[in-house]
Motif scaffolding. Sequence first.
Motif, PDB file in Angstrom:
ATOM      1  N   THR A  94     -19.857   9.270   0.182  1.00 35.46           N
ATOM      2  CA  THR A  94     -19.506  10.625  -0.224  1.00 35.46           C
ATOM      3  C   THR A  94     -18.296  10.573  -1.144  1.00 35.46           C
ATOM      4  O   THR A  94     -17.586   9.572  -1.217  1.00 35.46           O
ATOM      5  N   ALA A  95     -18.033  11.677  -1.822  1.00 34.36           N
ATOM      6  CA  ALA A  95     -16.887  11.749  -2.721  1.00 34.36           C
ATOM      7  C   ALA A  95     -15.644  12.166  -1.940  1.00 34.36           C
ATOM      8  O   ALA A  95     -15.108  13.263  -2.107  1.00 34.36           O
ATOM      9  N   THR A  96     -15.182  11.292  -1.067  1.00 35.22           N
ATOM     10  CA  THR A  96     -13.980  11.546  -0.280  1.00 35.22           C
ATOM     11  C   THR A  96     -13.083  10.320  -0.323  1.00 35.22           C
ATOM     12  O   THR A  96     -13.500   9.220  -0.673  1.00 35.22           O
ATOM     13  N   SER A  97     -11.844  10.519   0.071  1.00 33.66           N
ATOM     14  CA  SER A  97     -10.838   9.466  -0.045  1.00 33.66           C
ATOM     15  C   SER A  97     -11.146   8.298   0.881  1.00 33.66           C
ATOM     16  O   SER A  97     -11.661   8.473   1.987  1.00 33.66           O
ATOM     17  N   GLY A  98     -10.792   7.094   0.408  1.00 35.11           N
ATOM     18  CA  GLY A  98     -10.949   5.904   1.222  1.00 35.11           C
ATOM     19  C   GLY A  98      -9.649   5.395   1.808  1.00 35.11           C
ATOM     20  O   GLY A  98      -9.616   4.294   2.361  1.00 35.11           O
ATOM     21  N   LEU A  99      -8.564   6.165   1.706  1.00 38.53           N
ATOM     22  CA  LEU A  99      -7.284   5.784   2.301  1.00 38.53           C
ATOM     23  C   LEU A  99      -7.184   6.375   3.698  1.00 38.53           C
ATOM     24  O   LEU A  99      -7.364   7.579   3.885  1.00 38.53           O
ATOM     25  N   LEU A 100      -6.885   5.536   4.667  1.00 41.28           N
ATOM     26  CA  LEU A 100      -6.823   5.974   6.055  1.00 41.28           C
ATOM     27  C   LEU A 100      -5.458   5.679   6.645  1.00 41.28           C
ATOM     28  O   LEU A 100      -4.935   4.563   6.499  1.00 41.28           O
ATOM     29  N   GLY A 101      -4.908   6.678   7.351  1.00 43.32           N
ATOM     30  CA  GLY A 101      -3.677   6.461   8.106  1.00 43.32           C
ATOM     31  C   GLY A 101      -2.505   6.152   7.214  1.00 43.32           C
ATOM     32  O   GLY A 101      -2.613   5.993   5.999  1.00 43.32           O
ATOM     33  N   GLY A 102      -1.388   6.083   7.840  1.00 46.75           N
ATOM     34  CA  GLY A 102      -0.205   5.612   7.135  1.00 46.75           C
ATOM     35  C   GLY A 102       0.441   6.650   6.255  1.00 46.75           C
ATOM     36  O   GLY A 102      -0.198   7.238   5.394  1.00 46.75           O
ATOM     37  N   GLU A 103       1.687   6.890   6.471  1.00 44.67           N
ATOM     38  CA  GLU A 103       2.510   7.704   5.595  1.00 44.67           C
ATOM     39  C   GLU A 103       3.779   6.930   5.302  1.00 44.67           C
ATOM     40  O   GLU A 103       4.161   6.031   6.051  1.00 44.67           O
ATOM     41  N   GLY A 104       4.436   7.277   4.224  1.00 44.62           N
ATOM     42  CA  GLY A 104       5.700   6.620   3.908  1.00 44.62           C
ATOM     43  C   GLY A 104       5.534   5.138   3.719  1.00 44.62           C
ATOM     44  O   GLY A 104       4.737   4.681   2.881  1.00 44.62           O
ATOM     45  N   PRO A 105       6.237   4.305   4.492  1.00 37.81           N
ATOM     46  CA  PRO A 105       6.196   2.851   4.269  1.00 37.81           C
ATOM     47  C   PRO A 105       4.810   2.250   4.475  1.00 37.81           C
ATOM     48  O   PRO A 105       4.429   1.317   3.770  1.00 37.81           O
ATOM     49  N   GLN A 106       4.039   2.774   5.419  1.00 37.80           N
ATOM     50  CA  GLN A 106       2.697   2.231   5.638  1.00 37.80           C
ATOM     51  C   GLN A 106       1.808   2.473   4.428  1.00 37.80           C
ATOM     52  O   GLN A 106       1.033   1.596   4.028  1.00 37.80           O
ATOM     53  N   ARG A 107       1.901   3.650   3.833  1.00 43.46           N
ATOM     54  CA  ARG A 107       1.101   3.942   2.647  1.00 43.46           C
ATOM     55  C   ARG A 107       1.531   3.051   1.480  1.00 43.46           C
ATOM     56  O   ARG A 107       0.693   2.576   0.711  1.00 43.46           O
ATOM     57  N   ARG A 108       2.821   2.810   1.337  1.00 45.71           N
ATOM     58  CA  ARG A 108       3.281   1.935   0.247  1.00 45.71           C
ATOM     59  C   ARG A 108       2.782   0.513   0.446  1.00 45.71           C
ATOM     60  O   ARG A 108       2.382  -0.157  -0.506  1.00 45.71           O
TER      61      ARG A 108
END
Length: 348
Positions: A94-108
């Motif tokens: 589907t046309a949805t994001s593939g990034l899961l979890g993590g904000e701030g340092p985890q996302r970086r």
Amino acid sequence: MYGVEVARSISEVGAGEWDALADGVPFVRHHWLVLAERVLAEHRPRYLLVRKDGGLVAAAVCALEHRLHNPVLESRFGRLTRRWPFLQVQAPMTATSGLLGGEGPQRRVLLRAVRSLVRRERLLFCVVDHLPYAAGQPGYSRLGWLPETLLDLTWPSYEAYLDHLPRKRRAEIRRTQRRAEREGIEVRPLLAGPGGELGRLLDRMVAAVDLRHGPHVFYRPGLFPEAAGVLGADLTVLAAYRHGAPAGCVALLRDGDELVARWIGRDYARTEGTAVYHALLTACVRAAVGSGARRLRLGGAAYETKKQFGVRLEPRSRLFAARSGMVTRFVGGLGHRLDPPQLLPPST
């Protein structure tokens, strides 16, 4: 300290661990990725896993791609990407994001790992797609992209839905429905997973739409039976018949309270110049309203047709990074000058 792993199949990741991270994010739970690996013919997945103290805290659903999923860009740069693949981060079904979890340092950490994978596998670039809003990230350029069409389902019946529409749009829908009836078009759900000759026919009709509009998404034979086996009641297949013969199809995929319309197929010899596409959209909306779901996703194409149904547009953006920082900045500057409506794909 964070650790990063790369898996080449979702079978290498425990379903319980993955689904705990994906909770609340539609169409990226473990069984959706299992289905993608079974039905997508050229699917080469990569799953980036960020762990802390042994626990999975963030992940990215990625795949090596050879085709740019826009006809305009594919016509200009497709020869290059067919020779050297790039990395796409998104949910594959589907046309949805593939990034899961993590904000701030985890996302970086996660986004750095995506760029590291590009360098390690010597890919051209990476694109992190289908983000509702992508804030600037070190090493990436933010690009605007085509909006998603969404219909929020708040009505107790299809008749109540029609009543809420402005009179002009309601009249347009009914006028097109009458035209479909005159053309001998009827859409009805298939109560059993389509197999045998009907399943092969639906496969061919889906492939015909992909070939008509390109770039192509190739499915292995048996798309609909395979999906029925994995999704069960979360799959609804709507088939369009013209004068009693199968002429088109569309699938409604469900995850929790979300529905998405996928796998539109047409027999162009039977349906060229007819109202079959509008009839399939109407059937999707009718089925969605009666399903109890809260939202229907109709994709990023055929905007004028879908506006008749009262959809809203959800802005989307993407992150881009090449191995070269200079190329990343150049594409970012070019992207700011591109007008996304100029890249609109054609109607089905």
